[in-house]
Design a protein around this motif. Structure first.
Motif, mmCIF file in Angstrom:
data_model
loop_
_atom_site.group_PDB
_atom_site.id
_atom_site.type_symbol
_atom_site.label_atom_id
_atom_site.label_comp_id
_atom_site.label_asym_id
_atom_site.label_seq_id
_atom_site.Cartn_x
_atom_site.Cartn_y
_atom_site.Cartn_z
ATOM 1 N N ARG A 120 42.844 42.250 42.962
ATOM 2 C CA ARG A 120 43.172 43.312 42.011
ATOM 3 C C ARG A 120 41.917 44.094 41.606
ATOM 4 N NH1 ARG A 120 48.072 42.755 39.079
ATOM 5 N NH2 ARG A 120 49.445 41.231 40.059
ATOM 6 N N GLY A 121 40.783 43.402 41.512
ATOM 7 C CA GLY A 121 39.542 44.106 41.224
ATOM 8 C C GLY A 121 39.220 45.124 42.294
ATOM 9 N N SER A 122 39.557 44.809 43.544
ATOM 10 C CA SER A 122 39.353 45.775 44.627
ATOM 11 C C SER A 122 40.284 46.971 44.495
ATOM 12 C CB SER A 122 39.565 45.091 45.983
ATOM 13 O OG SER A 122 38.568 44.143 46.240
ATOM 14 N N ILE A 123 41.521 46.719 44.093
ATOM 15 C CA ILE A 123 42.480 47.814 43.930
ATOM 16 C C ILE A 123 41.970 48.828 42.909
ATOM 17 C CG2 ILE A 123 44.793 48.401 43.095
ATOM 18 C CD1 ILE A 123 45.777 45.765 44.296
ATOM 19 N N ILE A 124 41.377 48.352 41.819
ATOM 20 C CA ILE A 124 41.007 49.285 40.743
ATOM 21 C C ILE A 124 39.587 49.826 40.862
ATOM 22 C CG2 ILE A 124 42.619 48.157 39.179
ATOM 23 C CD1 ILE A 124 40.188 47.052 37.656
ATOM 24 N N THR A 125 38.768 49.247 41.751
ATOM 25 C CA THR A 125 37.400 49.758 41.915
ATOM 26 C C THR A 125 37.133 50.352 43.285
ATOM 27 O OG1 THR A 125 36.464 47.656 42.705
ATOM 28 C CG2 THR A 125 36.512 48.026 40.304
ATOM 29 N N GLY A 126 37.948 49.984 44.288
ATOM 30 C CA GLY A 126 37.672 50.423 45.642
ATOM 31 C C GLY A 126 36.531 49.668 46.286
ATOM 32 N N LYS A 127 36.142 48.535 45.722
ATOM 33 C CA LYS A 127 35.029 47.741 46.244
ATOM 34 C C LYS A 127 35.506 46.332 46.608
ATOM 35 C CE LYS A 127 31.681 49.858 43.016
ATOM 36 N NZ LYS A 127 30.722 49.517 41.918
ATOM 37 N N TYR A 128 34.790 45.720 47.550
ATOM 38 C CA TYR A 128 35.057 44.319 47.853
ATOM 39 C C TYR A 128 34.690 43.454 46.647
ATOM 40 C CZ TYR A 128 35.594 45.524 52.794
ATOM 41 O OH TYR A 128 36.035 46.055 53.973
ATOM 42 N N PRO A 129 35.317 42.273 46.509
ATOM 43 C CA PRO A 129 35.002 41.402 45.373
ATOM 44 C C PRO A 129 33.522 41.047 45.265
ATOM 45 C CG PRO A 129 37.016 40.661 46.440
ATOM 46 C CD PRO A 129 36.450 41.745 47.312
ATOM 47 N N HIS A 130 32.862 40.806 46.406
ATOM 48 C CA HIS A 130 31.454 40.427 46.334
ATOM 49 C C HIS A 130 30.574 41.618 45.968
ATOM 50 C CE1 HIS A 130 32.131 41.613 50.585
ATOM 51 N NE2 HIS A 130 30.928 42.157 50.493
ATOM 52 N N THR A 131 31.150 42.834 46.011
ATOM 53 C CA THR A 131 30.400 44.028 45.607
ATOM 54 C C THR A 131 30.631 44.350 44.136
ATOM 55 O OG1 THR A 131 30.572 44.914 47.854
ATOM 56 C CG2 THR A 131 29.968 46.458 46.109
ATOM 57 N N ASN A 132 31.887 44.260 43.691
ATOM 58 C CA ASN A 132 32.157 44.582 42.280
ATOM 59 C C ASN A 132 31.895 43.403 41.347
ATOM 60 O OD1 ASN A 132 34.538 42.908 42.158
ATOM 61 N ND2 ASN A 132 35.787 44.586 42.947
ATOM 62 N N GLY A 133 31.736 42.195 41.883
ATOM 63 C CA GLY A 133 31.370 41.043 41.068
ATOM 64 C C GLY A 133 32.507 40.191 40.565
ATOM 65 N N LEU A 134 33.756 40.605 40.835
ATOM 66 C CA LEU A 134 34.908 39.830 40.370
ATOM 67 C C LEU A 134 35.384 38.947 41.529
ATOM 68 C CD1 LEU A 134 36.899 39.222 38.091
ATOM 69 C CD2 LEU A 134 38.318 41.118 38.911
ATOM 70 N N MET A 135 34.803 37.773 41.644
ATOM 71 C CA MET A 135 35.073 36.905 42.791
ATOM 72 C C MET A 135 35.923 35.689 42.441
ATOM 73 S SD MET A 135 31.470 37.079 44.881
ATOM 74 C CE MET A 135 30.421 36.644 43.469
ATOM 75 N N GLY A 136 36.361 35.585 41.186
ATOM 76 C CA GLY A 136 37.210 34.464 40.780
ATOM 77 C C GLY A 136 38.228 34.930 39.762
ATOM 78 N N LEU A 137 39.058 34.007 39.308
ATOM 79 C CA LEU A 137 40.150 34.344 38.395
ATOM 80 C C LEU A 137 39.629 34.590 36.985
ATOM 81 C CD1 LEU A 137 42.843 31.770 39.528
ATOM 82 C CD2 LEU A 137 42.511 34.123 40.309
#
Length: 292
Positions: free
Chosen positions: A62-79
């Protein structure tokens, strides 16, 4: 020479609908399940046949959906319910739309942060039930539909009406956790009339009576989720905004069964993606290229 106001460019409104734990388990993706509203949306717009999430669990995808970034790029890698948060230096979809002059509205479920007011929306609504974790699909969809009438009323008194962005999140079709019993499963009240012998058993699974019984609950919840989408689409189609509104339907990741959610098999990361925009997109288009 004065410009004819009737030909001035009007930015499209945008509605993004995000279901939970669905994968591509819809009729229009070839599954044996009753989803007439999303099937109709697919015939009216564009269906992405090979769409994949960036992660196989909730908050990172979901973090990718709202930022357009991979989880390891936007920093949201867990719940987010286990301590992870989307870092504040990310620019979210809501912030981008607000910067472009849209008024932004989050409706229903989100799972990117514990704080609903930290995602950059100009408006925030508390629609939670059962301790803030479960959201009734029909209530969420009706609320989003009612917003359209609010926007129409506001437009009447404005020379320059703002375009709107709605992100509607549904807790469906995640397995529910009953606060009363502690049971973890689907809402079988939605499964009335579903024939266990006809549920869609994936070839990766062992076909057992227990699995088929569980799949009736899952299928019923998919039916109910589709009805929620139908409530919003019907409200939109009856409004003045239908032709100039982009509607996107997707989900976070795969279904919560073996080889699905929390795995990197296709069942874990293959997801539905349907986009409708009557002014611009050809009805019934299917994109076979891989997308994410």
């Amino acid at each position: 020479m004065a410009m004819d106001d009737s030909h001035q460019y009007q930015p499209p409104n945008v509605i993004v609908i995000v279901a939970h734990d669905l994968g591509d388990y819809l009729g229009c993706y070839g599954h044996t399940v009753n989803t007439p509203n999303l099937d109709r949306m697919a015939t009216q717009g564009v269906r992405f046949a090979n769409h994949f999430s960036t992660a196989s669990l909730c908050s990172p995808s979901r973090g990718s959906i709202i930022t357009g970034k991979y989880p390891h790029t936007n920093g949201l890698m867990g719940l987010c319910n286990l301590g992870w948060e989307l870092p504040i230096d990310n620019i979210t979809d809501a912030q981008r739309f607000a910067d472009a002059g849209y008024h932004t509205h989050p409706v229903g479920f989100q799972h990117e942060t514990k704080a609903n007011n930290s995602l950059g929306f100009q408006n925030n609504y508390d629609m939670s039930v059962k301790g803030g974790h479960n959201y009734a699909t029909d209530i969420v969809a009706e609320f989003a539909g009612d917003l359209l009438q609010t926007f129409a009323d506001e437009k009447e008194g404005s020379n320059e009406p703002q375009p709107f962005y709605i992100r509607m999140g549904m807790f469906s079709v995640h397995r529910a956790i009953s606060a009363m019993t502690g049971n973890y499963g689907y809402d079988f009240s939605h499964a009335n009339g579903i024939d266990e012998s006809k549920v869609d058993v994936m070839p990766q699974w062992k076909d057992t009576p227990q699995l088929r019984q569980d799949l009736t609950g899952f299928t019923g919840d998919v039916n109910n989720m589709d009805r929620g989408v139908g409530i919003l689409l019907d409200a939109l189609d009856k409004s003045e905004f239908a032709q100039n509104t982009i509607v996107v339907f997707t989900t976070d990741h795969g279904i919560q069964y073996p080889f699905g959610k929390c795995s990197l098999y296709d069942l874990g990361i293959r997801t539905a993606m349907i986009v409708r925009y009557p002014q611009r997109f050809n009805a019934g288009t299917v994109i076979d290229a891989i997308s994410s």
